[in-house]
Design a protein around this motif. Structure first.
Motif, PDB file in Angstrom:
ATOM      1  N   CYS A 183      25.022  56.518 -35.644  1.00 24.03           N
ATOM      2  CA  CYS A 183      25.758  56.067 -34.454  1.00 24.03           C
ATOM      3  C   CYS A 183      26.767  54.987 -34.822  1.00 24.03           C
ATOM      4  O   CYS A 183      27.917  54.993 -34.351  1.00 24.03           O
ATOM      5  CB  CYS A 183      24.788  55.537 -33.402  1.00 24.03           C
ATOM      6  SG  CYS A 183      23.776  56.798 -32.593  1.00 24.03           S
ATOM      7  N   ARG A 243      26.791  54.816 -27.634  1.00 19.92           N
ATOM      8  CA  ARG A 243      26.865  56.222 -27.248  1.00 19.92           C
ATOM      9  C   ARG A 243      28.258  56.564 -26.747  1.00 19.92           C
ATOM     10  O   ARG A 243      28.803  57.634 -27.053  1.00 19.92           O
ATOM     11  CB  ARG A 243      25.829  56.552 -26.173  1.00 19.92           C
ATOM     12  CG  ARG A 243      25.719  58.052 -25.890  1.00 19.92           C
ATOM     13  CD  ARG A 243      24.853  58.365 -24.686  1.00 19.92           C
ATOM     14  NE  ARG A 243      24.577  59.789 -24.595  1.00 19.92           N
ATOM     15  CZ  ARG A 243      25.449  60.709 -24.179  1.00 19.92           C
ATOM     16  NH1 ARG A 243      26.678  60.327 -23.821  1.00 19.92           N
ATOM     17  NH2 ARG A 243      25.116  61.991 -24.126  1.00 19.92           N
ATOM     18  N   VAL A 247      29.533  59.425 -29.217  1.00 17.34           N
ATOM     19  CA  VAL A 247      28.920  60.675 -28.770  1.00 17.34           C
ATOM     20  C   VAL A 247      29.637  61.912 -29.284  1.00 17.34           C
ATOM     21  O   VAL A 247      29.002  62.904 -29.661  1.00 17.34           O
ATOM     22  CB  VAL A 247      28.816  60.695 -27.224  1.00 17.34           C
ATOM     23  CG1 VAL A 247      30.193  60.661 -26.571  1.00 17.34           C
ATOM     24  CG2 VAL A 247      28.013  61.893 -26.756  1.00 17.34           C
ATOM     25  N   ARG A 255      22.399  63.472 -30.506  1.00 16.67           N
ATOM     26  CA  ARG A 255      22.666  63.122 -29.105  1.00 16.67           C
ATOM     27  C   ARG A 255      21.393  63.197 -28.278  1.00 16.67           C
ATOM     28  O   ARG A 255      21.123  62.325 -27.443  1.00 16.67           O
ATOM     29  CB  ARG A 255      23.740  64.045 -28.521  1.00 16.67           C
ATOM     30  CG  ARG A 255      25.142  63.746 -28.987  1.00 16.67           C
ATOM     31  CD  ARG A 255      26.180  64.378 -28.076  1.00 16.67           C
ATOM     32  NE  ARG A 255      26.088  65.833 -28.053  1.00 16.67           N
ATOM     33  CZ  ARG A 255      26.729  66.633 -28.885  1.00 16.67           C
ATOM     34  NH1 ARG A 255      27.503  66.113 -29.840  1.00 16.67           N
ATOM     35  NH2 ARG A 255      26.602  67.940 -28.795  1.00 16.67           N
TER      36      ARG A 255
END
Length: 291
Positions: A183, A243, A247, A255
């Motif tokens: 991330c 996120r 994403v 995810r």
């Protein structure tokens, strides 16, 4: 802000001066950044090489007041002008100042720091900018504006974040180990395109703007969050913002795992974990205007 910011701005974090609406819970993240990292922010203010206790301070991109209140505590005779583009952040800051009994020592100014002309901010002895400088579209111009604003011999403190804080062990979550690192990698790629000055070395830019660098340091943060509910909320808010920027680059499995962490009512919620640790760094530059 640390800022901090997380790049809310937190950070902090992190402290973004560029949002008026607050749909992402940015104000809450800034408040949590201040609560969780209070000791580290205090250490930064204690380190600043002030020649004499400042009486007039300006907090640029103040957010909800992390730096403002740390500076008020450090310098009990000081008045702080807190500047931000967000009316909501400034309202929260004023409310907190009232609750803390220091409202008469705080003046708020709503302003866009990217504008060529700033409002009258006085002639401060100290200017503080935590997690706000990297948001400037023309930071060289902003630095020159700060140089012109400061009183002769005044100090400019620039505090910047080393990206979003990290919380999870590398082995987490169990079904997708290393998720948080992926991330962060995706978010860094996103921010490299949209926030080009994040992670910059501000020393050469400060020198080019006419400042003399009097100190530079990095604050390392490593806080056990196993017994602190605030750190769980801090991790939740940070991952929610991660996120948003990451994403599109994540695999479907990543995810799905991330969404399980963010589901506050689910059994895998990050709020239920007992292994969280806040890990981040804050870089600080102390630069003086000549007398």
């Amino acid at each position: 802000m640390t800022h901090a910011h997380p790049h809310a701005s937190h950070h902090g974090a992190q402290h973004s001066p560029r949002h008026d609406a607050d749909p992402d819970g940015q104000a809450e993240i800034l408040d949590l950044d201040a609560e969780v990292l209070a000791e580290h922010i205090s250490a930064i203010t204690a380190w600043l090489p002030v020649e004499r206790e400042p009486r007039e301070v300006v907090d640029l991109g103040c957010g909800t007041g992390t730096g403002t209140f740390a500076l008020l505590e450090r310098y009990p005779e000081a008045h702080v002008t807190a500047v931000d583009s967000s009316a909501e952040h400034l309202r929260r800051l004023r409310d907190k100042a009232c609750d803390a009994g220091v409202r008469e020592r705080v003046h708020t100014v709503q302003a866009d720091l990217d504008a060529a002309d700033w409002p009258d901010l006085g002639t401060p002895d100290l200017v503080w900018a935590s997690a706000s400088m990297h948001h400037m579209s023309e930071p060289d111009r902003t630095l020159r504006s700060v140089h012109g604003l400061l009183a002769p011999g005044g100090l400019f403190a620039v505090v910047e974040l080393a990206g979003f804080p990290r919380f999870l062990p590398e082995s987490a979550p169990e079904e997708q180990p290393g998720l948080e690192a992926r991330c962060h990698d995706a978010s860094e790629r996103y921010h490299a395109e949209h926030v080009s000055h994040r992670g910059a070395d501000w020393g050469p830019m400060l020198t080019a703007a006419g400042f003399a660098i009097e100190g530079e340091r990095t604050i390392t943060v490593n806080i056990d969050g196993s017994q602190d509910a605030a750190i769980g909320r801090y991790a939740l808010g940070t991952l929610q913002r991660l996120r948003h920027s990451a994403v599109d680059s994540l695999s479907p499995r990543d995810r799905a795992a991330l969404d399980r962490l963010l589901d506050v009512d689910g059994p895998h919620s990050i709020l239920r974990r007992g292994d969280l640790v806040v890990r981040t760094e804050r870089s600080v530059w102390a630069a003086r205007r000549g007398k």
